[in-house]
Design a protein around this motif. Structure first.
Motif, PDB file in Angstrom:
ATOM      1  N   VAL A   9      75.455  15.211  30.126  1.00  0.00           N
ATOM      2  CA  VAL A   9      75.763  16.047  31.301  1.00  0.00           C
ATOM      3  C   VAL A   9      77.141  16.711  31.201  1.00  0.00           C
ATOM      4  CG1 VAL A   9      74.246  14.868  32.922  1.00  0.00           C
ATOM      5  CG2 VAL A   9      76.562  13.999  32.598  1.00  0.00           C
ATOM      6  N   LEU A  10      78.011  16.181  30.332  1.00  0.00           N
ATOM      7  CA  LEU A  10      79.367  16.737  30.273  1.00  0.00           C
ATOM      8  C   LEU A  10      79.646  17.525  28.991  1.00  0.00           C
ATOM      9  CD1 LEU A  10      80.340  14.546  28.166  1.00  0.00           C
ATOM     10  CD2 LEU A  10      81.270  13.324  30.100  1.00  0.00           C
ATOM     11  N   THR A  11      78.640  17.641  28.129  1.00  0.00           N
ATOM     12  CA  THR A  11      78.889  18.209  26.798  1.00  0.00           C
ATOM     13  C   THR A  11      79.497  19.617  26.854  1.00  0.00           C
ATOM     14  OG1 THR A  11      77.091  16.918  25.863  1.00  0.00           O
ATOM     15  CG2 THR A  11      77.774  18.861  24.609  1.00  0.00           C
ATOM     16  N   PRO A  25      96.138  16.224  32.131  1.00  0.00           N
ATOM     17  CA  PRO A  25      95.887  14.822  32.501  1.00  0.00           C
ATOM     18  C   PRO A  25      94.422  14.383  32.393  1.00  0.00           C
ATOM     19  CG  PRO A  25      96.150  16.141  34.478  1.00  0.00           C
ATOM     20  CD  PRO A  25      96.264  17.093  33.320  1.00  0.00           C
ATOM     21  N   HIS A  26      93.877  14.408  31.183  1.00  0.00           N
ATOM     22  CA  HIS A  26      92.511  13.906  30.921  1.00  0.00           C
ATOM     23  C   HIS A  26      91.492  14.581  31.851  1.00  0.00           C
ATOM     24  CE1 HIS A  26      90.221  10.209  29.185  1.00  0.00           C
ATOM     25  NE2 HIS A  26      89.403  11.221  29.369  1.00  0.00           N
ATOM     26  N   ILE A  27      91.370  15.897  31.711  1.00  0.00           N
ATOM     27  CA  ILE A  27      90.496  16.658  32.611  1.00  0.00           C
ATOM     28  C   ILE A  27      89.375  17.371  31.854  1.00  0.00           C
ATOM     29  CG2 ILE A  27      92.245  16.982  34.404  1.00  0.00           C
ATOM     30  CD1 ILE A  27      92.621  19.886  33.250  1.00  0.00           C
ATOM     31  N   GLY A  28      89.056  16.885  30.647  1.00  0.00           N
ATOM     32  CA  GLY A  28      88.058  17.575  29.820  1.00  0.00           C
ATOM     33  C   GLY A  28      86.744  17.855  30.533  1.00  0.00           C
ATOM     34  N   SER A  29      86.279  16.923  31.331  1.00  0.00           N
ATOM     35  CA  SER A  29      84.970  17.103  31.986  1.00  0.00           C
ATOM     36  C   SER A  29      85.104  17.575  33.431  1.00  0.00           C
ATOM     37  CB  SER A  29      84.200  15.775  31.953  1.00  0.00           C
ATOM     38  OG  SER A  29      84.929  14.768  32.643  1.00  0.00           O
ATOM     39  N   ALA A  30      86.315  18.012  33.818  1.00  0.00           N
ATOM     40  CA  ALA A  30      86.581  18.219  35.249  1.00  0.00           C
ATOM     41  C   ALA A  30      86.157  19.594  35.757  1.00  0.00           C
ATOM     42  CB  ALA A  30      88.058  17.964  35.542  1.00  0.00           C
ATOM     43  N   ALA A  48      77.640  15.780  38.458  1.00  0.00           N
ATOM     44  CA  ALA A  48      76.487  15.322  37.655  1.00  0.00           C
ATOM     45  C   ALA A  48      76.772  13.964  37.015  1.00  0.00           C
ATOM     46  CB  ALA A  48      76.158  16.357  36.592  1.00  0.00           C
ATOM     47  N   MET A  49      78.019  13.751  36.579  1.00  0.00           N
ATOM     48  CA  MET A  49      78.379  12.453  35.982  1.00  0.00           C
ATOM     49  C   MET A  49      78.272  11.334  37.025  1.00  0.00           C
ATOM     50  SD  MET A  49      81.706  13.790  33.888  1.00  0.00           S
ATOM     51  CE  MET A  49      82.337  12.216  33.300  1.00  0.00           C
ATOM     52  N   ALA A  50      78.772  11.609  38.225  1.00  0.00           N
ATOM     53  CA  ALA A  50      78.724  10.588  39.281  1.00  0.00           C
ATOM     54  C   ALA A  50      77.279  10.314  39.691  1.00  0.00           C
ATOM     55  CB  ALA A  50      79.555  11.051  40.483  1.00  0.00           C
ATOM     56  N   ALA A  67      89.749  13.768  22.842  1.00  0.00           N
ATOM     57  CA  ALA A  67      88.879  12.595  22.664  1.00  0.00           C
ATOM     58  C   ALA A  67      89.430  11.388  23.417  1.00  0.00           C
ATOM     59  CB  ALA A  67      88.732  12.307  21.190  1.00  0.00           C
ATOM     60  N   ARG A  68      90.370  10.714  22.818  1.00  0.00           N
ATOM     61  CA  ARG A  68      91.002   9.559  23.440  1.00  0.00           C
ATOM     62  C   ARG A  68      92.419   9.438  22.913  1.00  0.00           C
ATOM     63  NH1 ARG A  68      87.757   9.546  26.796  1.00  0.00           N
ATOM     64  NH2 ARG A  68      86.416   7.874  27.542  1.00  0.00           N
ATOM     65  N   GLY A  69      93.328   8.951  23.766  1.00  0.00           N
ATOM     66  CA  GLY A  69      94.634   8.555  23.283  1.00  0.00           C
ATOM     67  C   GLY A  69      94.425   7.425  22.289  1.00  0.00           C
ATOM     68  N   ASN A  97      79.483   3.108  33.985  1.00  0.00           N
ATOM     69  CA  ASN A  97      80.784   3.735  33.750  1.00  0.00           C
ATOM     70  C   ASN A  97      80.624   5.252  33.834  1.00  0.00           C
ATOM     71  OD1 ASN A  97      83.496   2.851  33.031  1.00  0.00           O
ATOM     72  ND2 ASN A  97      83.224   3.967  31.114  1.00  0.00           N
ATOM     73  N   VAL A  98      81.498   5.883  34.597  1.00  0.00           N
ATOM     74  CA  VAL A  98      81.475   7.348  34.708  1.00  0.00           C
ATOM     75  C   VAL A  98      82.246   7.899  33.513  1.00  0.00           C
ATOM     76  CG1 VAL A  98      81.922   9.325  36.195  1.00  0.00           C
ATOM     77  CG2 VAL A  98      81.612   7.066  37.215  1.00  0.00           C
ATOM     78  N   GLY A  99      81.536   8.437  32.536  1.00  0.00           N
ATOM     79  CA  GLY A  99      82.187   8.953  31.327  1.00  0.00           C
ATOM     80  C   GLY A  99      81.293   8.686  30.134  1.00  0.00           C
ATOM     81  N   VAL A 100      81.398   9.560  29.142  1.00  0.00           N
ATOM     82  CA  VAL A 100      80.610   9.309  27.930  1.00  0.00           C
ATOM     83  C   VAL A 100      81.285   8.231  27.086  1.00  0.00           C
ATOM     84  CG1 VAL A 100      81.653  11.213  26.592  1.00  0.00           C
ATOM     85  CG2 VAL A 100      79.375  10.427  26.020  1.00  0.00           C
ATOM     86  N   GLY A 101      82.625   8.214  27.094  1.00  0.00           N
ATOM     87  CA  GLY A 101      83.362   7.190  26.349  1.00  0.00           C
ATOM     88  C   GLY A 101      83.409   5.902  27.160  1.00  0.00           C
ATOM     89  N   TYR A 102      83.398   4.771  26.467  1.00  0.00           N
ATOM     90  CA  TYR A 102      83.419   3.484  27.186  1.00  0.00           C
ATOM     91  C   TYR A 102      84.299   2.475  26.447  1.00  0.00           C
ATOM     92  CZ  TYR A 102      79.497   3.219  23.938  1.00  0.00           C
ATOM     93  OH  TYR A 102      78.716   3.306  22.813  1.00  0.00           O
TER      94      TYR A 102
HETATM   95  C1  DGY Z   1      84.541  10.770  29.119  1.00  0.00           C
HETATM   96  O1  DGY Z   1      83.483  11.139  29.604  1.00  0.00           O
HETATM   97  O2  DGY Z   1      84.597   9.898  28.246  1.00  0.00           O
HETATM   98  C2  DGY Z   1      85.777  11.424  29.623  1.00  0.00           C
HETATM   99  O3  DGY Z   1      86.825  11.277  28.753  1.00  0.00           O
HETATM  100  C3  DGY Z   1      86.113  10.867  30.977  1.00  0.00           C
HETATM  101  O4  DGY Z   1      86.585   9.574  30.809  1.00  0.00           O
END
Ligand code: DGY
Length: 330
Positions: A99-101, A286-291, A298-300, A239-241, A73-78
């Motif tokens: 990698v996204l901190t 639109p959920h771009i925290g790591s963008a 790096a995430m990919a 964080a998350r909705g 999964n691309v993302g720290v949250g799952y």
């Molecule tokens: C994460 O890494 O969890 C971001 O929210 C992207 O989904």
């Protein structure tokens, strides 16, 4: 025969090429969001998947795809993945921590500042040509960020990185609440003081949510919590909705019970509650925290390397770097 993998959303061309060195790859350069039955159909017969938060990986899908061995999964949250269902079926799940901190902390800080200093609200005003007609010295006043009290709910890696920005860069008093208190040395390094949740809500001038989503954090900020906050306070959710009760928040913002909110995530995203869209005192992204360019790449890359290793290929065969359920590897 080469293993076969599905890449569920558009990725960088070099990442798709990296996967093609080891696997038969179906990717999604058009970035279509497949309905669940189509996602299942496309996954059937494949050993691996590179997924994002927009796909739901649940027991029904896993049962329909018994060849699946790894979901990366691309993302720290799952929270889009049923981890127990994966583990029970021997499916490895990986994520992309670390990698996204810093990039996500940058964004959390940016969103908090934009919210406090009314950046998007005043930009809309300027774009309407209003400055010339109605601009005043006392317009768009907001609370200061420097020197204020920064409250952080959830003090993992990203929370700590936000705390450092606040304490070291902006001379903020940083308070936090977390399921477990950090070591004193870690608290000192990020200049943060542990408080209980009620104190956090009552004392924060700017409250930032960085807590992972779980049944326990569902609506952690609802009407009762908003009522404890200062009427001058801002709330930022990167964080998350689902951690915030969006309906209660819209009401609190409408009634001026808190000053403003910055929201990068929403309970039913990609849908955004119309009640929030109508309010001037909320900054919506639109959920771009790591963008950032480097971080999304790096995430990919980490996800692709995890998938290659998880399916027994490449230099780290059998040893993916960031497994969520490593017990599956044994
Ligand atoms: C994460 O890494 O969890 C971001 O929210 C992207 O989904």
């Amino acid at each position: 025969m080469q293993p076969s993998v599905l890449v569920t959303r558009a990725t960088f061309p070099d990442i798709a090429d990296r996967l093609r060195r080891y696997f038969a790859v179906e990717d999604n350069p058009d970035d279509t969001i497949w309905p669940q039955p189509e996602l299942i159909r496309r996954l059937q017969g494949r050993q691996g998947a590179m997924t994002t938060g927009s796909e739901r990986i649940d027991a029904t899908l896993l049962d329909a795809c018994p060849q699946l061995r790894a979901v990366c999964n691309v993302g720290v949250g799952y929270n889009n993945v049923d981890v127990a269902a994966c583990t029970a079926r021997g499916v490895l799940l990986t994520n992309t921590p670390d990698v996204l901190t810093e990039t996500t902390a940058d964004f959390g800080f940016a969103l908090m500042m934009a919210t406090a200093r009314r950046v998007t609200e005043s930009e809309r005003f300027l774009r309407r040509g209003e400055w010339i007609k109605t601009g005043r010295f006392d317009q768009f006043l907001g609370p200061d960020v420097h020197g204020a009290t920064l409250g952080i709910l959830g003090m993992g890696r990203i929370g700590q990185a936000i705390a450092r920005r606040g304490a070291l860069g902006f001379r903020m008093q940083v308070i936090y609440h977390n399921r477990s208190r950090l070591d004193l040395a870690v608290e000192a390094a990020c200049g943060a003081r542990y408080v209980d949740k009620q104190t956090l809500l009552a004392q924060a001038d700017h409250l930032v949510l960085v807590v992972p989503y779980s049944a326990g954090s569902h609506h952690a900020i609802g009407a009762a919590e908003l009522a404890r906050m200062k009427p001058t306070a801002t709330l930022t959710n990167i964080a998350r909705g689902g951690i915030v009760d969006d309906a209660a928040l819209a009401q609190a913002l409408r009634e001026g019970r808190i000053a403003a909110a910055g929201l990068d995530v929403f309970e039913g995203e990609p849908k955004v509650p119309p009640a929030l869209l109508e309010l001037p005192n909320v900054v919506l992204t639109p959920h771009i925290g790591s963008a950032s360019v480097a971080t999304r790449h790096a995430m990919a890359a980490l996800t692709a390397d995890n998938l290659i290793a998880a399916l027994g290929c490449g230099p780290n065969a059998g040893k993916p770097q960031t497994p969520v359920n490593p017990e599956v590897l044994k």
